[in-house]
Motif scaffolding. Sequence first.
Motif, PDB file in Angstrom:
ATOM      1  N   LEU B  86      56.986  49.324  91.299  1.00 22.62           N
ATOM      2  CA  LEU B  86      57.638  49.804  90.077  1.00 22.62           C
ATOM      3  C   LEU B  86      59.158  49.580  90.161  1.00 22.62           C
ATOM      4  O   LEU B  86      59.801  49.209  89.170  1.00 22.62           O
ATOM      5  CB  LEU B  86      57.340  51.297  89.909  1.00 22.62           C
ATOM      6  N   THR B  87      59.717  49.769  91.363  1.00 25.22           N
ATOM      7  CA  THR B  87      61.158  49.565  91.560  1.00 25.22           C
ATOM      8  C   THR B  87      61.506  48.084  91.393  1.00 25.22           C
ATOM      9  O   THR B  87      62.559  47.744  90.842  1.00 25.22           O
ATOM     10  CB  THR B  87      61.591  50.076  92.954  1.00 25.22           C
ATOM     11  N   LEU B  88      60.616  47.208  91.877  1.00 24.51           N
ATOM     12  CA  LEU B  88      60.836  45.769  91.692  1.00 24.51           C
ATOM     13  C   LEU B  88      60.793  45.417  90.197  1.00 24.51           C
ATOM     14  O   LEU B  88      61.589  44.603  89.718  1.00 24.51           O
ATOM     15  CB  LEU B  88      59.785  44.965  92.458  1.00 24.51           C
ATOM     16  N   LEU B  89      59.875  46.055  89.489  1.00 30.29           N
ATOM     17  CA  LEU B  89      59.746  45.833  88.044  1.00 30.29           C
ATOM     18  C   LEU B  89      61.023  46.293  87.330  1.00 30.29           C
ATOM     19  O   LEU B  89      61.461  45.672  86.358  1.00 30.29           O
ATOM     20  CB  LEU B  89      58.527  46.613  87.528  1.00 30.29           C
ATOM     21  N   LEU B  94      65.463  45.900  83.607  1.00 33.32           N
ATOM     22  CA  LEU B  94      66.828  46.422  83.381  1.00 33.32           C
ATOM     23  C   LEU B  94      67.666  45.594  82.393  1.00 33.32           C
ATOM     24  O   LEU B  94      68.205  46.148  81.428  1.00 33.32           O
ATOM     25  CB  LEU B  94      67.544  46.574  84.730  1.00 33.32           C
ATOM     26  N   PRO B  95      67.774  44.258  82.584  1.00 23.54           N
ATOM     27  CA  PRO B  95      68.621  43.511  81.640  1.00 23.54           C
ATOM     28  C   PRO B  95      68.020  43.395  80.236  1.00 23.54           C
ATOM     29  O   PRO B  95      68.744  43.115  79.287  1.00 23.54           O
ATOM     30  CB  PRO B  95      68.748  42.125  82.284  1.00 23.54           C
ATOM     31  N   ILE B  96      66.694  43.625  80.107  1.00 21.61           N
ATOM     32  CA  ILE B  96      66.045  43.450  78.801  1.00 21.61           C
ATOM     33  C   ILE B  96      66.175  44.712  77.934  1.00 21.61           C
ATOM     34  O   ILE B  96      66.645  44.648  76.806  1.00 21.61           O
ATOM     35  CB  ILE B  96      64.546  43.068  78.984  1.00 21.61           C
ATOM     36  N   ILE B  97      65.766  45.857  78.482  1.00 19.24           N
ATOM     37  CA  ILE B  97      65.785  47.065  77.643  1.00 19.24           C
ATOM     38  C   ILE B  97      66.913  48.032  78.004  1.00 19.24           C
ATOM     39  O   ILE B  97      67.009  49.121  77.439  1.00 19.24           O
ATOM     40  CB  ILE B  97      64.417  47.803  77.649  1.00 19.24           C
ATOM     41  N   PHE B  99      69.865  50.012  80.787  1.00 12.33           N
ATOM     42  CA  PHE B  99      69.824  51.017  81.856  1.00 12.33           C
ATOM     43  C   PHE B  99      69.246  52.352  81.369  1.00 12.33           C
ATOM     44  O   PHE B  99      68.486  53.001  82.102  1.00 12.33           O
ATOM     45  CB  PHE B  99      71.243  51.226  82.419  1.00 12.33           C
ATOM     46  N   GLU B 100      69.600  52.749  80.136  1.00  8.20           N
ATOM     47  CA  GLU B 100      69.198  54.084  79.662  1.00  8.20           C
ATOM     48  C   GLU B 100      67.672  54.222  79.657  1.00  8.20           C
ATOM     49  O   GLU B 100      67.108  55.139  80.264  1.00  8.20           O
ATOM     50  CB  GLU B 100      69.693  54.367  78.229  1.00  8.20           C
ATOM     51  N   ILE B 101      66.985  53.286  78.968  1.00 10.55           N
ATOM     52  CA  ILE B 101      65.530  53.407  78.811  1.00 10.55           C
ATOM     53  C   ILE B 101      64.811  53.113  80.129  1.00 10.55           C
ATOM     54  O   ILE B 101      63.889  53.847  80.516  1.00 10.55           O
ATOM     55  CB  ILE B 101      65.031  52.479  77.679  1.00 10.55           C
ATOM     56  N   THR B 102      65.272  52.061  80.845  1.00 13.35           N
ATOM     57  CA  THR B 102      64.623  51.702  82.121  1.00 13.35           C
ATOM     58  C   THR B 102      64.673  52.883  83.094  1.00 13.35           C
ATOM     59  O   THR B 102      63.645  53.259  83.674  1.00 13.35           O
ATOM     60  CB  THR B 102      65.311  50.486  82.780  1.00 13.35           C
ATOM     61  N   SER B 103      65.863  53.459  83.261  1.00 17.97           N
ATOM     62  CA  SER B 103      66.020  54.545  84.234  1.00 17.97           C
ATOM     63  C   SER B 103      65.258  55.793  83.797  1.00 17.97           C
ATOM     64  O   SER B 103      64.629  56.467  84.622  1.00 17.97           O
ATOM     65  CB  SER B 103      67.501  54.886  84.424  1.00 17.97           C
ATOM     66  N   LEU B 147      73.737  48.239  79.239  1.00 18.65           N
ATOM     67  CA  LEU B 147      73.258  49.295  78.360  1.00 18.65           C
ATOM     68  C   LEU B 147      72.677  48.714  77.081  1.00 18.65           C
ATOM     69  O   LEU B 147      73.251  47.795  76.502  1.00 18.65           O
ATOM     70  CB  LEU B 147      74.407  50.251  77.993  1.00 18.65           C
ATOM     71  N   LEU B 148      71.571  49.298  76.634  1.00 17.87           N
ATOM     72  CA  LEU B 148      70.972  48.878  75.365  1.00 17.87           C
ATOM     73  C   LEU B 148      71.902  49.280  74.228  1.00 17.87           C
ATOM     74  O   LEU B 148      72.056  48.572  73.236  1.00 17.87           O
ATOM     75  CB  LEU B 148      69.593  49.541  75.206  1.00 17.87           C
ATOM     76  N   PHE B 149      72.571  50.428  74.432  1.00 14.99           N
ATOM     77  CA  PHE B 149      73.520  50.958  73.467  1.00 14.99           C
ATOM     78  C   PHE B 149      74.608  49.915  73.157  1.00 14.99           C
ATOM     79  O   PHE B 149      74.919  49.651  72.002  1.00 14.99           O
ATOM     80  CB  PHE B 149      74.130  52.231  74.075  1.00 14.99           C
ATOM     81  N   SER B 150      75.161  49.286  74.212  1.00 15.87           N
ATOM     82  CA  SER B 150      76.228  48.300  73.996  1.00 15.87           C
ATOM     83  C   SER B 150      75.690  47.042  73.326  1.00 15.87           C
ATOM     84  O   SER B 150      76.375  46.402  72.549  1.00 15.87           O
ATOM     85  CB  SER B 150      76.928  47.928  75.304  1.00 15.87           C
ATOM     86  N   LYS B 151      74.418  46.696  73.638  1.00 14.81           N
ATOM     87  CA  LYS B 151      73.814  45.512  73.011  1.00 14.81           C
ATOM     88  C   LYS B 151      73.633  45.757  71.514  1.00 14.81           C
ATOM     89  O   LYS B 151      73.944  44.921  70.687  1.00 14.81           O
ATOM     90  CB  LYS B 151      72.420  45.275  73.629  1.00 14.81           C
TER      91      LYS B 151
END
Lengths: 496, 155
Positions: B86-89, B94-97, B99-103, B147-151
């Motif tokens: 799961l950590t590897l996933l 992380l770059p797709i969705i 940091f907020e949602i992934t974490s 961050l998805l927010f910044s995207k």
Amino acid sequence: MIIESFIHLISSPETITFMIFGVAFGVFLGALPGFGATLGIAMLIPFTFGMDPNVALPMLAGIYSGAIYGGGITAIMVGIPGTSAAAATVLDGFAMTQNGQSTKALTTSAVSSAFGGFVGGFSLLLLAPILARFTLWFGPAEYFMLAIFGLTIIATVVGKSMLKGIIAGLLGLSLSLIGLDPITGEPRYVFGEILLLDGLPLIPVILGLFAFPQSLKMINDALSGKSGTLSGRKGMSTGPAVKIKELLANWKTMLRSGILGTLIGIIPGAGANIACWIGVSEAKRASKHPEKFGTGITEGVIAAEAANNATEGGSLIPMLTLSIPGSGASAVMFGALMIHGMVPGPDLFTKYAAVTYNYIWAIIINSVFLLFIGYYGSRIFARMANIPVKFLAPVMIVITLLGAFATRQLNFDIGITIIIGTITYLLLTNGFSAPPILLGFILGPIAEKGFRRALLISQGDYSVFFTRPISLVILALTILSIYSVLRLSKMKEDSS
Amino acid sequence: MNKLLKNIKPDMISGGLILSFSLFIILQSIELRADARLIPLITALLIMVFSVTIIIGSFKSKNSESFSVAILKKNMDKPLLFIILLTLLYVFILPIIGFEITSFCYLIIVMAIIERELFWSRVLISGIVTLTLVFIFSFGLNLRIPLLFSKFFNI
């Protein structure tokens, strides 16, 4: 000029406020695995652009002192060194937490760190011009011998099996070989990956060696129902603070580590990472009860923490006088000085003497702030031990991954942390230990560069390592170190 | 098969893997120039000698646990292996969705693996921790976290 700078510093409320902020911020960063002094100083440099260097530089010095102490907090509370400089603190510091003496370990760490910073700062103030000349005599052969001396320390810190410790050290050394060859520039073991050309980055490797496997171990313990809290016993008392009497009884260890840390800090490339191990190793050698080291004694914490904090002053001596940064943090400080228009070298003690002495005094005074923040804040830090593992372990993993990402903003670095972390976890479960891997990784490049450059200069004559006086002294120390370790092992065998 | 696993000691496995690693270094070093491969070869040979010593030592050892008990059951249980995967996933997502949602999702899932009860506590803690980390590192320390927010707001 020295006295004037001192009066100027203590009479400026703005500078004092920023220094206290720097120390507190440094403690906070140091306590987060992967966010050490180097990263802390680097992150705050952009905010100091518009500041007076008399305020900015003392604040950055505060971050360094605080972060080195902060690294010891997680080393003591969780068994994860927040910075590599605190790796040796884990041995006795974490053992003290497991014995229910976390407050004692933290207060011991605060006093020792403050004392170490004090010794290092005063050495910088008084001995800078004289001692800096000594490093000019160091050639590649001396650097090689110094790295070998450092590698022999592995044997004293390996834990149960010396053989496994040596293998771990060699594994660390082999990790350091990844990247461009230091002499010819030929790529080694990069497998076409451009990001590996600079070698494995230090922070993701440290996190992979300490933070990630420790988090996995915490999860594994929680899954098997072994422990609900970090201390292993929910609601366990963290015990009283260290008594002054006990600290005074260990004044020799404190002073020895402070002086050793300063001297090691002066040697470029050595730094706090090595100083903490040498501090512990020498304290163990001088102790009447060397077998007690690693079981949770205050002397072990004192030896590591006084040494690693003393390196700050020491590492700045060659940086300020000869433009040779002695550590990663002092290399970043080098950049901070340049940003404020000050070029390290003789000019610092003439043209910019006021700012330079102001900065040096700040290192000394920051030790006093560190003493208070660390000593009285230790009870708050100690409460970390009662945090439920089921919540803390996953959060630790996310912070660890963020720390790995922070340095270069690369997902690749997170991958390095996970891979190294998983392998290290498997090694740890089989009796290997992580500190020797880190020592091998840090000392490997120093040893290789020194060895090959010395041979290039001497045109392949190996006697270069045995004919230079300083090289011979270091060699003698190395032999003495190996002899002491073997004797210690024999004593252990006899007693068991 | 079970009998074979019982006779295999953890040191045999670790020694064997480390020995394979040293052989790998030696094979990779052959292609390098003579001066560039000197230190790697010395290192690999030393690792080889010591790992063989460990393997030989494990044959003599009578007290140590078998590999199956020591490693598979005690230290690398299925949930832990799942957490590592799961950590590897996490690295790939992380770059797709962001940091907020992934974490947030990662924390909820890992906490659920450790303890299935206390659902709302998990959600609350995961949310608070994620927002605190974003606030401190992205806004406080100006660290460039994906961050998805910044995207979304193109910041």
